[in-house]
Every structure is written in structure tokens, then in C-alpha cells.
Design a protein around this motif. Structure first.
Motif, PDB file in Angstrom:
ATOM      1  N   SER A 163       1.172  -1.713  -0.071  1.00  0.00           N
ATOM      2  CA  SER A 163      -0.045   0.275   0.389  1.00  0.00           C
ATOM      3  C   SER A 163       0.879   0.993   0.240  1.00  0.00           C
ATOM      4  O   SER A 163       0.344   1.576  -0.380  1.00  0.00           O
ATOM      5  N   VAL A 164       2.095   1.087   0.886  1.00  0.00           N
ATOM      6  CA  VAL A 164       2.851   2.148   0.500  1.00  0.00           C
ATOM      7  C   VAL A 164       3.854   2.793  -0.379  1.00  0.00           C
ATOM      8  O   VAL A 164       3.227   3.886  -1.354  1.00  0.00           O
ATOM      9  N   PHE A 165       4.152   1.824  -1.396  1.00  0.00           N
ATOM     10  CA  PHE A 165       4.147   1.827  -2.420  1.00  0.00           C
ATOM     11  C   PHE A 165       3.755   1.964  -3.356  1.00  0.00           C
ATOM     12  O   PHE A 165       4.051   3.050  -4.287  1.00  0.00           O
ATOM     13  N   LEU A 166       2.736   2.506  -3.033  1.00  0.00           N
ATOM     14  CA  LEU A 166       1.497   2.188  -4.679  1.00  0.00           C
ATOM     15  C   LEU A 166       0.528   3.567  -4.384  1.00  0.00           C
ATOM     16  O   LEU A 166       1.209   4.202  -5.165  1.00  0.00           O
ATOM     17  N   PHE A 167       0.400   4.318  -3.109  1.00  0.00           N
ATOM     18  CA  PHE A 167       0.966   5.532  -2.397  1.00  0.00           C
ATOM     19  C   PHE A 167       1.694   6.583  -2.992  1.00  0.00           C
ATOM     20  O   PHE A 167       1.259   7.944  -4.408  1.00  0.00           O
ATOM     21  N   PHE A 168       3.024   6.449  -3.193  1.00  0.00           N
ATOM     22  CA  PHE A 168       4.340   6.969  -3.848  1.00  0.00           C
ATOM     23  C   PHE A 168       3.641   7.167  -5.466  1.00  0.00           C
ATOM     24  O   PHE A 168       4.166   7.993  -6.654  1.00  0.00           O
ATOM     25  N   ILE A 169       3.761   5.457  -5.842  1.00  0.00           N
ATOM     26  CA  ILE A 169       3.672   5.823  -7.263  1.00  0.00           C
ATOM     27  C   ILE A 169       2.403   6.995  -8.030  1.00  0.00           C
ATOM     28  O   ILE A 169       2.332   7.228  -8.385  1.00  0.00           O
ATOM     29  N   ILE A 170       1.006   6.618  -6.928  1.00  0.00           N
ATOM     30  CA  ILE A 170      -0.410   7.800  -7.141  1.00  0.00           C
ATOM     31  C   ILE A 170       0.023   8.566  -7.116  1.00  0.00           C
ATOM     32  O   ILE A 170       0.084   9.506  -8.374  1.00  0.00           O
ATOM     33  N   VAL A 171       0.797   8.945  -6.145  1.00  0.00           N
ATOM     34  CA  VAL A 171       1.267  11.018  -6.310  1.00  0.00           C
ATOM     35  C   VAL A 171       2.028  11.265  -7.092  1.00  0.00           C
ATOM     36  O   VAL A 171       1.413  12.694  -7.188  1.00  0.00           O
ATOM     37  N   TYR A 172       2.902  10.499  -7.863  1.00  0.00           N
ATOM     38  CA  TYR A 172       3.894  11.567  -8.193  1.00  0.00           C
ATOM     39  C   TYR A 172       3.490  10.929  -9.969  1.00  0.00           C
ATOM     40  O   TYR A 172       4.427  12.300 -10.404  1.00  0.00           O
ATOM     41  N   SER A 173       3.057   9.833 -10.581  1.00  0.00           N
ATOM     42  CA  SER A 173       2.424  10.060 -11.172  1.00  0.00           C
ATOM     43  C   SER A 173       1.236  10.702 -11.221  1.00  0.00           C
ATOM     44  O   SER A 173       1.677  11.419 -12.416  1.00  0.00           O
ATOM     45  N   PHE A 174       0.300  11.638 -10.837  1.00  0.00           N
ATOM     46  CA  PHE A 174      -0.500  12.356 -10.974  1.00  0.00           C
ATOM     47  C   PHE A 174       0.333  13.532 -10.617  1.00  0.00           C
ATOM     48  O   PHE A 174      -0.833  14.521 -10.043  1.00  0.00           O
ATOM     49  N   ALA A 175       1.267  14.359  -9.865  1.00  0.00           N
ATOM     50  CA  ALA A 175       1.922  14.917  -9.505  1.00  0.00           C
ATOM     51  C   ALA A 175       1.151  15.926  -8.787  1.00  0.00           C
ATOM     52  O   ALA A 175       0.615  17.514  -8.625  1.00  0.00           O
ATOM     53  N   ILE A 176       0.734  14.951  -8.001  1.00  0.00           N
ATOM     54  CA  ILE A 176       0.004  15.305  -6.480  1.00  0.00           C
ATOM     55  C   ILE A 176       0.547  16.136  -5.455  1.00  0.00           C
ATOM     56  O   ILE A 176       0.823  16.863  -4.899  1.00  0.00           O
ATOM     57  N   ASN A 177       2.284  15.418  -5.316  1.00  0.00           N
ATOM     58  CA  ASN A 177       3.138  15.988  -4.134  1.00  0.00           C
ATOM     59  C   ASN A 177       3.616  17.473  -5.489  1.00  0.00           C
ATOM     60  O   ASN A 177       4.028  18.305  -4.550  1.00  0.00           O
ATOM     61  N   ARG A 178       3.289  18.113  -5.994  1.00  0.00           N
ATOM     62  CA  ARG A 178       3.950  19.489  -6.907  1.00  0.00           C
ATOM     63  C   ARG A 178       2.650  20.412  -6.299  1.00  0.00           C
ATOM     64  O   ARG A 178       2.258  21.812  -5.761  1.00  0.00           O
ATOM     65  N   TYR A 179       1.049  20.019  -5.187  1.00  0.00           N
ATOM     66  CA  TYR A 179       0.719  20.808  -4.788  1.00  0.00           C
ATOM     67  C   TYR A 179       0.681  20.695  -3.589  1.00  0.00           C
ATOM     68  O   TYR A 179      -0.957  20.847  -2.525  1.00  0.00           O
ATOM     69  N   MET A 180       1.081  20.312  -2.885  1.00  0.00           N
ATOM     70  CA  MET A 180       1.139  19.817  -1.896  1.00  0.00           C
ATOM     71  C   MET A 180       3.579  20.487  -1.343  1.00  0.00           C
ATOM     72  O   MET A 180       3.608  19.316  -0.593  1.00  0.00           O
ATOM     73  N   PRO A 181       3.500  21.470  -1.855  1.00  0.00           N
ATOM     74  CA  PRO A 181       4.760  22.225  -1.184  1.00  0.00           C
ATOM     75  C   PRO A 181       5.573  21.642   0.294  1.00  0.00           C
ATOM     76  O   PRO A 181       6.397  21.604   0.903  1.00  0.00           O
ATOM     77  N   PHE A 182       4.163  21.849   1.040  1.00  0.00           N
ATOM     78  CA  PHE A 182       4.955  21.721   2.477  1.00  0.00           C
ATOM     79  C   PHE A 182       4.860  20.506   3.398  1.00  0.00           C
ATOM     80  O   PHE A 182       5.916  20.151   4.405  1.00  0.00           O
ATOM     81  N   ILE A 183       4.328  19.880   2.039  1.00  0.00           N
ATOM     82  CA  ILE A 183       5.894  18.384   2.602  1.00  0.00           C
ATOM     83  C   ILE A 183       6.823  17.659   2.082  1.00  0.00           C
ATOM     84  O   ILE A 183       6.819  18.464   0.772  1.00  0.00           O
ATOM     85  N   LEU A 184       8.262  17.811   2.673  1.00  0.00           N
ATOM     86  CA  LEU A 184       9.229  17.492   2.322  1.00  0.00           C
ATOM     87  C   LEU A 184       9.636  15.864   1.606  1.00  0.00           C
ATOM     88  O   LEU A 184       9.281  14.771   2.255  1.00  0.00           O
TER      89      LEU A 184
END
Length: 259
Positions: free
Chosen positions: A129-150
Motif C-alpha cells: 500500500s505504501v509503494f502504491l501510494f507513492f506511485i500514484i502521488v508522483y504519477s498524478f503530480a499530487i506532490n507538486r500541490y502539497m509543497p509543505f511536505i518534503l
């Protein structure tokens, strides 16, 4: 004959018109004339309209290719999606995570025909589940809209914990069984291989931290920063402080007097 001409109401041919009557084709004195200024105003307005050129089309703002720039809405999301996937796939993070997910799914499939400790199934499902979470976050660019998380540090910590959990699961699977069937043995090997891939991802994460310095005083409010800078300027040697009078006000500069 003369009486018939009188009765018909039409004057005889060649007869002079009655006094005050109109001649044929003649207009009354005020008819057909435009009021003063009306024709001139219309002509000037038409000239002005004809002289005005059409407004030029607004040129599209040129945006940099390597930065977001001033993009907004769908244009920004398209750029973020493209850049995030490019970074995720080109740097090798996607391949490593997909291989880890494949090994863990294969291990779960191999465990189906044997009796397995529930702790092993729990660890494998958690890491999946953790690996799939990171794959989805990076594939859909969700991390770019949450800059408060390093995100690089978060991914680095996840790789460390994944290696530790999967290595511990491999050791636990070997210790809990005295005899290991072939499918159980293959599943244990797959878990060990899945524990090795996060170590490769840790090495890839080092590229994010090259050439970057730690920013100091990030959480200090701006007022304190200004006070600290002012104190440093006052503490510099050679900076003459203005003299103060008895009331605490700075004394005015002495005017040159007559000798």
C-alpha cells in the motif's frame, strides 16, 4: 368644355397656377433640408470609425520550459504532470518501486497454498500500500500541490523503513518454519529481493540533495530578522552613534560658527 375643366378640379393645360399653389416637382421651402451640424457630425463620426484600426490580438505570454512560470489552471497541471512523470521515470524511481510491488505481489501469490504467519501477510500488505501510494502521488503530480511536505525526505524515510521491515519479515519467515516447501521458499526469496530495491532507491534519492544548502532561520518571523540585521549593523566597528541630549533625542549637528 370650360365647365368640365372647372368641375374636375384639374387646371387646364397652360392655365396659370392659383396663387399660393405649388408647381409640379417643386418642394416646400423647409422640406429636404437637414438641420445645421447634423450632416457634418455624421461625416466626422464615419471618418473616425473608418480611421480607427482594429485592436491587435493579445500575444500569448512566453513561458519558460524548465519552470512553471505564470501558468494557471489546466495549463499548470499539464506542465506539472509532464515534469513530475519525467522526473519520476527518468531518474529510476518508478522502475524501482514497480519492481518492489511486483515482488511483493508474487510473494503473496506464492503464500496462498501454504500456512503463513499473519504477521508476514500484514507486513507485505502494508508495504504494498505504501509503494502504491507513492506511485500514484508522483504519477498524478499530487506532490507538486502539497509543497509543505518534503517529498524527497519522505520518500527517503519510506525506503529506509521498507528495507528494515522487509528484511525483518524475511528473517522472521525463515525462523518460524522448520521445513519450507518450494513455493514458501520462493516467496521468502522474493521478499528479500523486494527489500533490496529500496536500497537502490535511496542511492537515487541522493541526486535531489546535491548542491543544496540548508536554509537557516527559515522559521524566524520577519520582524526578528529585521531586528537582528539592525543589531549587526550597530555592532560593526567604526559605526559612529549619534550623540543624545539630556532628553534622549539625538543632538542636532553643530552649525559652523563665525570665528
Amino acid at each position: 368644355m370650360a365647365d368640365k375643366g372647372k368641375k374636375g378640379g384639374k387646371p387646364a393645360a397652360g392655365a396659370p397656377p392659383p396663387p399660393g399653389g405649388k408647381k409640379e416637382g417643386e418642394q416646400p421651402p423647409g422640406e429636404g433640408k437637414q438641420p445645421p451640424g447634423e450632416g457634418e457630425g455624421k461625416g466626422k463620426g464615419e471618418e473616425k470609425k473608418g480611421a480607427e484600426p482594429p485592436p491587435p490580438p493579445k500575444p500569448k505570454s512566453v513561458q519558460p520550459k524548465d519552470e512553471v512560470g505564470t501558468r494557471k489552471g489546466c495549463r499548470r497541471y499539464r506542465w506539472e504532470l509532464k515534469d513530475s512523470n519525467k522526473e519520476f521515470w527518468v531518474m529510476g524511481h518508478a522502475e524501482v518501486k514497480i519492481l518492489s510491488v511486483g515482488c511483493l505481489i508474487a510473494a503473496l501469490v506464492m503464500f496462498t497454498g501454504t500456512v503463513v504467519h499473519p504477521l508476514l501477510t500484514l507486513i507485505i500488505s502494508m508495504e504494498l500500500s505504501v509503494f502504491l501510494f507513492f506511485i500514484i502521488v508522483y504519477s498524478f503530480a499530487i506532490n507538486r500541490y502539497m509543497p509543505f511536505i518534503l517529498w524527497p525526505i519522505t520518500d527517503l524515510l519510506n525506503d529506509l523503513f521498507a528495507t528494515a521491515f522487509l528484511a525483518g519479515a524475511t528473517a522472521f519467515a525463515v525462523q518460524t518454519r522448520q521445513t519450507m516447501p518450494m513455493n514458501y521458499f520462493i516467496a521468502v526469496i522474493l521478499i528479500g529481493v523486494a527489500a533490496f530495491f529500496p536500497l537502490i532507491d535511496i542511492c537515487l534519492q541522493r541526486k535531489h540533495f546535491r548542491g543544496k544548502k540548508v536554509k537557516r532561520n527559515v522559521l524566524v518571523p520577519p520582524q526578528r530578522k529585521a531586528d537582528a540585521a539592525k543589531a549587526k549593523e550597530e555592532a560593526k566597528p567604526g559605526a559612529a552613534k549619534p550623540k543624545e541630549d539630556k532628553k534622549g533625542k539625538p543632538a542636532a549637528a553643530a552649525k559652523p560658527g563665525k570665528k
